[in-house]
Write a protein that holds these residues in place. Structure first.
Motif, PDB file in Angstrom:
ATOM      1  N   GLU A 174       0.858  -1.189   0.000  1.00 47.85           N
ATOM      2  CA  GLU A 174       0.000   0.000   0.000  1.00 47.85           C
ATOM      3  C   GLU A 174       0.889   1.232   0.000  1.00 47.85           C
ATOM      4  O   GLU A 174       1.927   1.252   0.650  1.00 47.85           O
ATOM      5  CB  GLU A 174      -0.926   0.002   1.230  1.00 47.85           C
ATOM      6  CG  GLU A 174      -1.959   1.117   1.187  1.00 47.85           C
ATOM      7  CD  GLU A 174      -3.120   0.875   2.131  1.00 47.85           C
ATOM      8  OE1 GLU A 174      -3.091  -0.111   2.864  1.00 47.85           O
ATOM      9  OE2 GLU A 174      -4.061   1.698   2.121  1.00 47.85           O
ATOM     10  N   HIS A 175       0.485   2.230  -0.765  1.00 44.78           N
ATOM     11  CA  HIS A 175       1.288   3.441  -0.892  1.00 44.78           C
ATOM     12  C   HIS A 175       0.332   4.616  -0.974  1.00 44.78           C
ATOM     13  O   HIS A 175      -0.470   4.698  -1.883  1.00 44.78           O
ATOM     14  CB  HIS A 175       2.147   3.342  -2.165  1.00 44.78           C
ATOM     15  CG  HIS A 175       3.087   4.485  -2.338  1.00 44.78           C
ATOM     16  ND1 HIS A 175       4.009   4.531  -3.335  1.00 44.78           N
ATOM     17  CD2 HIS A 175       3.246   5.622  -1.631  1.00 44.78           C
ATOM     18  CE1 HIS A 175       4.701   5.654  -3.245  1.00 44.78           C
ATOM     19  NE2 HIS A 175       4.252   6.326  -2.216  1.00 44.78           N
ATOM     20  N   THR A 232      -2.489  -1.116  -7.597  1.00 48.46           N
ATOM     21  CA  THR A 232      -3.316  -0.258  -8.439  1.00 48.46           C
ATOM     22  C   THR A 232      -3.796   0.958  -7.663  1.00 48.46           C
ATOM     23  O   THR A 232      -3.983   0.902  -6.447  1.00 48.46           O
ATOM     24  CB  THR A 232      -4.551  -1.019  -8.964  1.00 48.46           C
ATOM     25  OG1 THR A 232      -5.061  -1.825  -7.903  1.00 48.46           O
ATOM     26  CG2 THR A 232      -4.206  -1.873 -10.157  1.00 48.46           C
ATOM     27  N   GLU A 233      -4.024   2.026  -8.400  1.00 48.20           N
ATOM     28  CA  GLU A 233      -4.474   3.265  -7.769  1.00 48.20           C
ATOM     29  C   GLU A 233      -5.984   3.203  -7.626  1.00 48.20           C
ATOM     30  O   GLU A 233      -6.702   3.145  -8.626  1.00 48.20           O
ATOM     31  CB  GLU A 233      -4.039   4.459  -8.627  1.00 48.20           C
ATOM     32  CG  GLU A 233      -4.243   5.785  -7.938  1.00 48.20           C
ATOM     33  CD  GLU A 233      -3.348   6.869  -8.523  1.00 48.20           C
ATOM     34  OE1 GLU A 233      -2.645   6.584  -9.509  1.00 48.20           O
ATOM     35  OE2 GLU A 233      -3.363   7.990  -7.999  1.00 48.20           O
ATOM     36  N   HIS A 269      -3.622   7.063  -3.869  1.00 48.18           N
ATOM     37  CA  HIS A 269      -3.700   5.949  -2.918  1.00 48.18           C
ATOM     38  C   HIS A 269      -3.645   4.626  -3.688  1.00 48.18           C
ATOM     39  O   HIS A 269      -4.577   4.261  -4.377  1.00 48.18           O
ATOM     40  CB  HIS A 269      -5.006   6.054  -2.110  1.00 48.18           C
ATOM     41  CG  HIS A 269      -4.976   5.235  -0.846  1.00 48.18           C
ATOM     42  ND1 HIS A 269      -5.576   5.632   0.307  1.00 48.18           N
ATOM     43  CD2 HIS A 269      -4.406   4.044  -0.557  1.00 48.18           C
ATOM     44  CE1 HIS A 269      -5.382   4.712   1.251  1.00 48.18           C
ATOM     45  NE2 HIS A 269      -4.673   3.733   0.743  1.00 48.18           N
ATOM     46  N   LYS A 270      -2.518   3.949  -3.589  1.00 48.55           N
ATOM     47  CA  LYS A 270      -2.337   2.698  -4.322  1.00 48.55           C
ATOM     48  C   LYS A 270      -2.373   1.542  -3.343  1.00 48.55           C
ATOM     49  O   LYS A 270      -1.840   1.635  -2.232  1.00 48.55           O
ATOM     50  CB  LYS A 270      -0.987   2.679  -5.032  1.00 48.55           C
ATOM     51  CG  LYS A 270      -0.869   3.689  -6.134  1.00 48.55           C
ATOM     52  CD  LYS A 270       0.487   3.545  -6.779  1.00 48.55           C
ATOM     53  CE  LYS A 270       0.788   4.768  -7.637  1.00 48.55           C
ATOM     54  NZ  LYS A 270       2.203   4.866  -7.927  1.00 48.55           N
ATOM     55  N   ALA A 301     -12.686   2.131  -2.846  1.00 42.28           N
ATOM     56  CA  ALA A 301     -11.685   2.328  -1.800  1.00 42.28           C
ATOM     57  C   ALA A 301     -12.232   2.029  -0.417  1.00 42.28           C
ATOM     58  O   ALA A 301     -12.214   2.863   0.483  1.00 42.28           O
ATOM     59  CB  ALA A 301     -11.085   3.735  -1.868  1.00 42.28           C
ATOM     60  N   VAL A 302     -12.786   0.845  -0.277  1.00 49.53           N
ATOM     61  CA  VAL A 302     -13.301   0.434   1.021  1.00 49.53           C
ATOM     62  C   VAL A 302     -12.470  -0.755   1.500  1.00 49.53           C
ATOM     63  O   VAL A 302     -12.179  -1.667   0.725  1.00 49.53           O
ATOM     64  CB  VAL A 302     -14.789   0.020   0.928  1.00 49.53           C
ATOM     65  CG1 VAL A 302     -15.319  -0.365   2.293  1.00 49.53           C
ATOM     66  CG2 VAL A 302     -15.603   1.145   0.325  1.00 49.53           C
TER      67      VAL A 302
END
Lengths: 336, 294
Positions: free
Chosen positions: A241-242, A315-316, A321-322, A332-333
């Motif tokens: 995660e990035h 993936t973004e 937020h990747k 994005a949950v």
């Protein structure tokens, strides 16, 4: 110092891979490879701080060493100021080395015990020959003041300093060549908490003063929260995660990140009761026999059959937020 | 900054090099200091003795087998009537020069091989350590006898023969120290700031690897003196140069009739080697920080 331009990328790491040959069995046994860092990419803007966090053995230190070209990378590019640092040789390499400096974890083994403090700080200047000899002492004097040491202490040997003071010498040494990027490999984890705060504040002060960019390696999320603009979480050689600091701490998407954040201890009773501890059972997989699918699947509380079959790409899912998880989509949950 | 309590001025003034502290430590070891004094006397005797006592050790000066003290010959005469004191004084030169030169040679070879093997690892290490092992399994005395017998018993050749069989221990110690130190962070730090391999090896790692090497080379001088004595006892020596081992060798048939002809040069070797060992031991204690607190 020039004002850091915000959209200006200083360090751009592409598909960096580091592997080590591991001999198994007798001399004639075939070699297998341990992928300590497996195809990771990240970028840092000038003047910002990126943290790489992860548990022991996740490859974060190896990644940092490979970026500074202290460990040989197997594949990938490290673009520093538009040049591929990994391809440079001889004079170009030496010039580029001045731009990337390292602060080490252990203040006891990072200073040569037979050399006076002033010489430790002066050594990079002597090796790199970027500054004429008569000017070097003035730089050393300035650095000692900048990191909060007394100029008289230059004559002392490393064993005459405390841990925090030794780390200050290490920082002064890293600053000697006027670097742009400083890689801090767990710079405070060997120090006690009061000294940790002083060193972290010093690092932040120096960042604004000299316009530095930090690549900050840590396993301490409290420290990371204090220091960093964005965070990359590593697990078994991969970035899982990035994201920037706020979205990672407020909305962790990867189950591993959630588990890490839930493990941060808190003295606040209300907060402690509000956060649900996510326990991850078991051990990380054998790094020499990595699973075919997601590397976290065997410990993931939300794992589905598909997780065992294929590796999720990074993936973004939201702007900036990747995440590398099959169970997170554009909404994005967190799957938890 | 609040966490930098400045040391009192005098403490900063006396910030001494670690070597200075080791010297002080050595001075506290009385046996080692006494041995060092004895050693100094022996070296001084070797350098100046022949001028003060110019009797030629090969001249027949008196009747054979006259015991010590007789007719003004302090240590007596041997089976050919040669002055033993002259042999002892003139022989000290050979013993000490060969001891130092052979030890220097083995340290030079050993440190070079060990440093390259420990620093570069990989194939370099494999090849150099196989060569080291080859020299280690050779029967040392036999091998040096062969060299001296083949190429002639001149002093340089004897030195070479001793040096070539005794560098392996230094090589192994140097290699193991390099393997340990090359992984320390201050070496990585120097590499990050662009230090060349030569600088890393000889300016950064070697000074930190020195203590055990110094101890080993001090002991090496003693064993080289013994080795030379062994070779000359067997007659493998320059017959025109007197040495302690040669005196023992030439008088060995008369050990029952005139034991002093053998025991006196034997004692000289014994005292010299013992003194060197004690000095080496003192150096070991002084340079090994783990023993400092004893």
């Amino acid at each position: 110092m020039t004002e850091p331009r915000n959209d200006d990328v200083l360090l751009d790491v592409e598909n960096l891979t580091v592997r080590f040959a591991v001999k198994r069995g007798s001399t004639f046994g075939h070699k297998s490879y341990l992928y300590a860092v497996d195809d990771i990419s990240f970028a840092i803007k000038r003047g910002e701080t990126l943290a790489i966090v992860g548990e022991s053995g996740s490859g974060k230190t190896t990644a940092a060493l490979a970026v500074a070209r202290l460990v040989e990378a197997y594949q990938g590019k490290v673009n520093l100021d538009g040049e591929d640092f990994l391809q440079l040789e001889d004079a170009d390499l030496r010039k580029a080395r001045a731009k990337v400096q390292f602060i080490f974890q252990d203040p006891y083994s990072s200073l040569n015990p037979r050399v006076r403090a002033e010489k430790i700080v002066r050594e990079p200047l002597e090796s790199l020959q970027t500054v004429p000899a008569p000017e070097r002492q003035a730089i050393v004097d300035k650095l000692f003041t900048a990191v909060g040491l007394h100029p008289e202490q230059q004559r002392l040997f490393p064993h005459q300093f405390s841990g925090g003071q030794r780390q200050r010498i290490g920082i002064a040494r890293a600053l000697a060549t006027q670097p742009e990027l400083i890689i801090c490999d767990e710079p405070v984890s060997a120090l006690d908490v009061a000294v940790q705060a002083q060193i972290l504040n010093l690092l932040r002060k120096l960042q604004t003063e000299f316009g530095l960019t930090y690549l900050f390696i840590s396993h301490d999320l409290g420290v990371v929260q204090h220091m960093c603009d964005s965070i990359a979480v590593m697990y078994m050689g991969k970035i899982v995660e990035h994201a920037d600091r706020l979205s990672l701490f407020n909305n962790p998407l990867h189950p591993y990140t959630s588990a890490l954040l839930s493990a941060v201890p808190s003295v606040d009773k209300k907060r402690r009761e509000a956060t649900k501890r996510i326990l991850i059972p078991g051990d990380p997989p054998d790094p020499l026999a990595l699973p075919k699918g997601c590397r976290f699947a065997n410990r993931c509380p939300a794992a589905q059959p598909q997780c065992e079959d294929s590796q999720p790409p990074l993936t973004e899912v939201a702007p900036g937020h990747k995440v590398a998880c099959h169970l997170v989509d554009e909404k994005a949950v967190s799957p938890l | 900054m609040t966490d930098t309590p400045i040391l009192p001025k005098e403490e900063i003034q006396k910030a001494r090099h670690p070597m200075a502290e080791a010297t002080e430590m050595f001075m506290k070891n009385h046996a080692a200091v006494a041995a060092a004094v004895v050693l100094m006397l022996i070296v001084l005797a070797a350098i100046f003795g022949p001028y003060i006592y110019p009797t030629d050790p090969f001249d027949m000066v008196w009747a054979p087998f006259s015991p010590p003290g007789e007719a003004g010959f302090l240590l007596g005469t041997d089976y050919l009537g040669r002055d033993l004191l002259a042999a002892l004084i003139h022989g000290a030169r050979v013993s000490i020069v060969i001891g130092l030169a052979a030890a220097f040679m083995s340290v030079f070879i050993g440190v070079t091989v060990g440093a390259l093997a420990g620093f570069y690892r990989g194939y370099v290490e494999e090849i150099l350590m196989r060569i080291t092992e080859f020299f280690q399994v050779l029967p040392t005395l036999l091998f040096s006898m062969v060299i001296v017998a083949l190429f002639g018993a001149s002093l340089p050749m004897i030195t070479f023969a001793i040096g070539i069989v005794s560098w392996t221990a230094v090589a192994r110690i140097t290699r193991s120290e390099f393997l340990r130190i090359r992984e320390l962070e201050y070496v990585t730090a120097s590499r990050a700031s662009g230090a060349s391999n030569g600088k890393l090896m000889f300016r950064i790692i070697l000074p930190n690897a020195l203590p055990p090497i110094i101890v080993q080379s001090a002991l090496m001088v003693g064993s080289a003196i013994l080795f030379e004595a062994g070779l000359s006892f067997l007659g493998l020596t320059d017959p025109n140069v007197v040495s302690w081992g040669q005196v023992i060798g030439s008088n060995r048939q008369y050990i029952l009739d005139a034991s002093y002809t053998v025991t006196i040069p034997g004692m000289a070797i014994f005292i010299t080697v013992l003194a060197i060992s004690l000095v080496g031991d003192g150096l070991n204690d002084a340079l090994n920080p783990k023993l400092r607190q004893r």
